[in-house]
Scaffold this active site. Sequence first.
Site, PDB file in Angstrom:
ATOM      1  N   PHE A   1      12.096  16.720  -6.730  1.00 29.95           N
ATOM      2  CA  PHE A   1      11.478  16.037  -6.252  1.00 29.95           C
ATOM      3  C   PHE A   1      10.584  17.799  -5.749  1.00 29.95           C
ATOM      4  O   PHE A   1       9.110  17.431  -5.699  1.00 29.95           O
ATOM      5  CB  PHE A   1      11.561  15.972  -4.444  1.00 29.95           C
ATOM      6  CG  PHE A   1      12.190  14.439  -4.229  1.00 29.95           C
ATOM      7  CD1 PHE A   1      11.175  13.635  -4.104  1.00 29.95           C
ATOM      8  CD2 PHE A   1      13.610  14.536  -4.027  1.00 29.95           C
ATOM      9  CE1 PHE A   1      11.840  12.402  -4.124  1.00 29.95           C
ATOM     10  CE2 PHE A   1      13.966  13.515  -3.706  1.00 29.95           C
ATOM     11  CZ  PHE A   1      12.803  12.362  -3.738  1.00 29.95           C
TER      12      PHE A   1
ATOM     13  N   ASN B   1       1.479   5.546  -1.829  1.00 28.51           N
ATOM     14  CA  ASN B   1       0.733   6.419  -0.493  1.00 28.51           C
ATOM     15  C   ASN B   1       1.914   6.474   0.458  1.00 28.51           C
ATOM     16  O   ASN B   1       1.715   5.502   1.318  1.00 28.51           O
ATOM     17  CB  ASN B   1      -0.491   6.530  -0.762  1.00 28.51           C
ATOM     18  CG  ASN B   1      -1.480   6.927  -1.793  1.00 28.51           C
ATOM     19  OD1 ASN B   1      -2.313   6.606  -2.125  1.00 28.51           O
ATOM     20  ND2 ASN B   1      -1.863   8.020  -0.904  1.00 28.51           N
TER      21      ASN B   1
ATOM     22  N   ASP C   1      14.146  29.401  -5.709  1.00 34.65           N
ATOM     23  CA  ASP C   1      13.075  29.793  -6.390  1.00 34.65           C
ATOM     24  C   ASP C   1      13.069  28.763  -7.315  1.00 34.65           C
ATOM     25  O   ASP C   1      13.876  29.722  -7.975  1.00 34.65           O
ATOM     26  CB  ASP C   1      12.599  31.040  -6.407  1.00 34.65           C
ATOM     27  CG  ASP C   1      11.283  30.946  -6.376  1.00 34.65           C
ATOM     28  OD1 ASP C   1      10.772  29.402  -7.098  1.00 34.65           O
ATOM     29  OD2 ASP C   1      10.673  31.146  -6.564  1.00 34.65           O
TER      30      ASP C   1
ATOM     31  N   TYR D   1      -3.260  18.190  -9.768  1.00 41.03           N
ATOM     32  CA  TYR D   1      -2.010  18.137  -9.773  1.00 41.03           C
ATOM     33  C   TYR D   1      -1.842  16.915 -10.422  1.00 41.03           C
ATOM     34  O   TYR D   1      -0.664  16.334 -10.652  1.00 41.03           O
ATOM     35  CB  TYR D   1      -2.169  17.161  -8.014  1.00 41.03           C
ATOM     36  CG  TYR D   1      -0.921  16.365  -7.597  1.00 41.03           C
ATOM     37  CD1 TYR D   1       0.482  17.167  -7.517  1.00 41.03           C
ATOM     38  CD2 TYR D   1      -0.914  14.791  -7.183  1.00 41.03           C
ATOM     39  CE1 TYR D   1       1.342  16.054  -7.119  1.00 41.03           C
ATOM     40  CE2 TYR D   1       0.317  14.247  -6.573  1.00 41.03           C
ATOM     41  CZ  TYR D   1       1.115  15.300  -7.344  1.00 41.03           C
ATOM     42  OH  TYR D   1       1.909  14.130  -6.437  1.00 41.03           O
TER      43      TYR D   1
ATOM     44  N   ARG E   1      -6.074   2.790  -0.676  1.00 38.47           N
ATOM     45  CA  ARG E   1      -4.008   3.006  -0.635  1.00 38.47           C
ATOM     46  C   ARG E   1      -3.794   2.452  -1.244  1.00 38.47           C
ATOM     47  O   ARG E   1      -3.945   1.108  -0.582  1.00 38.47           O
ATOM     48  CB  ARG E   1      -4.177   4.639  -0.383  1.00 38.47           C
ATOM     49  CG  ARG E   1      -5.649   6.048  -0.711  1.00 38.47           C
ATOM     50  CD  ARG E   1      -5.256   5.942  -2.408  1.00 38.47           C
ATOM     51  NE  ARG E   1      -6.790   7.346  -2.846  1.00 38.47           N
ATOM     52  CZ  ARG E   1      -7.248   7.255  -2.961  1.00 38.47           C
ATOM     53  NH1 ARG E   1      -7.713   5.748  -3.739  1.00 38.47           N
ATOM     54  NH2 ARG E   1      -8.636   8.176  -3.539  1.00 38.47           N
TER      55      ARG E   1
ATOM     56  N   LYS F   1       1.422  15.938 -13.067  1.00 44.19           N
ATOM     57  CA  LYS F   1       2.274  14.623 -13.263  1.00 44.19           C
ATOM     58  C   LYS F   1       2.650  14.081 -14.271  1.00 44.19           C
ATOM     59  O   LYS F   1       3.441  13.570 -15.120  1.00 44.19           O
ATOM     60  CB  LYS F   1       1.829  13.800 -12.317  1.00 44.19           C
ATOM     61  CG  LYS F   1       2.183  14.121 -10.616  1.00 44.19           C
ATOM     62  CD  LYS F   1       3.973  14.720 -10.357  1.00 44.19           C
ATOM     63  CE  LYS F   1       4.167  15.562  -9.261  1.00 44.19           C
ATOM     64  NZ  LYS F   1       5.747  15.609  -9.191  1.00 44.19           N
TER      65      LYS F   1
ATOM     66  N   ASN G   1       7.095  24.500   1.789  1.00 44.94           N
ATOM     67  CA  ASN G   1       6.255  23.643   2.704  1.00 44.94           C
ATOM     68  C   ASN G   1       7.989  22.499   2.894  1.00 44.94           C
ATOM     69  O   ASN G   1       6.976  21.505   3.195  1.00 44.94           O
ATOM     70  CB  ASN G   1       5.983  23.138   1.238  1.00 44.94           C
ATOM     71  CG  ASN G   1       4.825  21.862   2.077  1.00 44.94           C
ATOM     72  OD1 ASN G   1       3.941  22.611   3.770  1.00 44.94           O
ATOM     73  ND2 ASN G   1       4.172  20.645   1.855  1.00 44.94           N
TER      74      ASN G   1
ATOM     75  N   SER H   1       4.092  10.031 -10.154  1.00 41.08           N
ATOM     76  CA  SER H   1       2.753   9.590  -9.130  1.00 41.08           C
ATOM     77  C   SER H   1       1.689   9.225  -9.369  1.00 41.08           C
ATOM     78  O   SER H   1       1.523   9.014 -10.517  1.00 41.08           O
ATOM     79  CB  SER H   1       2.306  10.986  -8.404  1.00 41.08           C
ATOM     80  OG  SER H   1       1.085  11.152  -7.652  1.00 41.08           O
TER      81      SER H   1
ATOM     82  N   LYS I   1       1.977  19.477  -3.932  1.00 40.26           N
ATOM     83  CA  LYS I   1       1.442  18.273  -3.943  1.00 40.26           C
ATOM     84  C   LYS I   1       0.045  17.647  -3.573  1.00 40.26           C
ATOM     85  O   LYS I   1      -0.198  16.819  -3.363  1.00 40.26           O
ATOM     86  CB  LYS I   1       2.662  17.569  -3.497  1.00 40.26           C
ATOM     87  CG  LYS I   1       2.942  18.041  -2.018  1.00 40.26           C
ATOM     88  CD  LYS I   1       3.641  16.919  -1.496  1.00 40.26           C
ATOM     89  CE  LYS I   1       4.101  16.801   0.239  1.00 40.26           C
ATOM     90  NZ  LYS I   1       3.560  16.533   1.039  1.00 40.26           N
TER      91      LYS I   1
ATOM     92  N   ASP J   1     -10.519  13.225  -5.485  1.00 36.66           N
ATOM     93  CA  ASP J   1     -10.067  11.591  -5.080  1.00 36.66           C
ATOM     94  C   ASP J   1     -10.693  10.218  -5.779  1.00 36.66           C
ATOM     95  O   ASP J   1     -11.662  10.251  -6.521  1.00 36.66           O
ATOM     96  CB  ASP J   1     -11.063  11.281  -3.485  1.00 36.66           C
ATOM     97  CG  ASP J   1     -10.310  11.441  -2.288  1.00 36.66           C
ATOM     98  OD1 ASP J   1      -9.462  12.317  -2.530  1.00 36.66           O
ATOM     99  OD2 ASP J   1     -11.117  12.420  -1.038  1.00 36.66           O
TER     100      ASP J   1
ATOM    101  N   ASN K   1      -3.153  15.720   4.067  1.00 40.13           N
ATOM    102  CA  ASN K   1      -2.597  13.731   4.084  1.00 40.13           C
ATOM    103  C   ASN K   1      -2.809  13.298   5.150  1.00 40.13           C
ATOM    104  O   ASN K   1      -3.252  13.685   6.009  1.00 40.13           O
ATOM    105  CB  ASN K   1      -1.006  13.991   3.826  1.00 40.13           C
ATOM    106  CG  ASN K   1      -0.030  13.810   2.316  1.00 40.13           C
ATOM    107  OD1 ASN K   1      -1.402  14.320   1.110  1.00 40.13           O
ATOM    108  ND2 ASN K   1       0.622  14.197   2.181  1.00 40.13           N
TER     109      ASN K   1
END
Length: 339
Positions: free
Chosen positions: A81, A180, A58, A150, A232, A154, A35, A125, A85, A299, A200
């Site tokens: 990181f 965010n 990987d 997701y 947000r 976390k 990504n 997150s 996501k 959401d 996003n």
Amino acid sequence: MKILVTGGLGFIGSHTVVELQNEGFEVVIIDDLSNSSVEVLEGITAITNNKPHFEELDLKVKTDVQDFFKRHNDIVGVIHFAASKAVGESVNQPLKYYENNITTLVYMLQELSGLSKKNFIFSSSCTVYGQADELPITENAPVKPAESPYGNTKQIGEEIIRDTCKVHKDINAIALRYFNPIGAHPSTAIGELPIGVPQNLVPFITQTGMGMREQLSVFGGDYETSDGTCVRDYIHVVDLAKAHVVALQRLIQEKNDSNFEFFNLGTGKGSTVLEAIQSFERVSGKALNYKIVDRREGDITAAYAETSKANNVLGWKTELTLDDAMDAAWKWEQKIRNT
């Protein structure tokens, strides 16, 4: 001091590499390019005049991870990181998220335990809080059942680190709970570069502004907020990147109060989706074509940070505004489409 940054060619990772190099750290990047783009290396080098070492790897392949740490056993800190996501994608592909986000974390911690310096920064997150009972959200807010796979990765990730730190007292870890992240580097040498349709808000806004997307869908206009759209806490990615350097230095300098700490990273101010759109329209001078559609699964209504712990304990606070971030994101979008 050599620092490993996994996912270091991604959006937040690349900006953090820049800030680490600005502080004199030697950076090694691992990224599988699933990504991200190897061209981000050129952007980092253009900003810092210093090309970081990069290995395409990987992290799900355990033997490759083991081999990497044998060759780089002088690493003094890891900033992790590397993870999938996108909230929406995780709802549709939960097993992809559990494999990619959990397996890789376990392998990293297993190898970390063999290093002489065991400092670990985890990219967490605000999704760990779910729909919080009180706003703004403090670090003392209960961790609720996740609204998406997701978010669950976390939560599980933090639990794995906490359990590991209980047994391995010489491992020092900090989980940074982002709100965010948006924006781009002011040089426009690096920024957010989603592959395919953006998951996003801000890349979708800027791509719509460029005419690449016909219309922006705003998911839900009937939430209990000032204008009916989700709230947000939008934080400029450069501010966020600097927080990672501060957190890492806290561990290296042995200033941490315990061997597992966690901090909210946000501005402390909530903005609705429509306010974010208005910010874009302000800095770009363009009217954005958008439409309010049905809510999206996963959401939550509102989330913004109580930042006093990060401000007072880490000694970090945001300096850039929503307009600053939107302006940087817009200039970045224009640059990548016009070159």
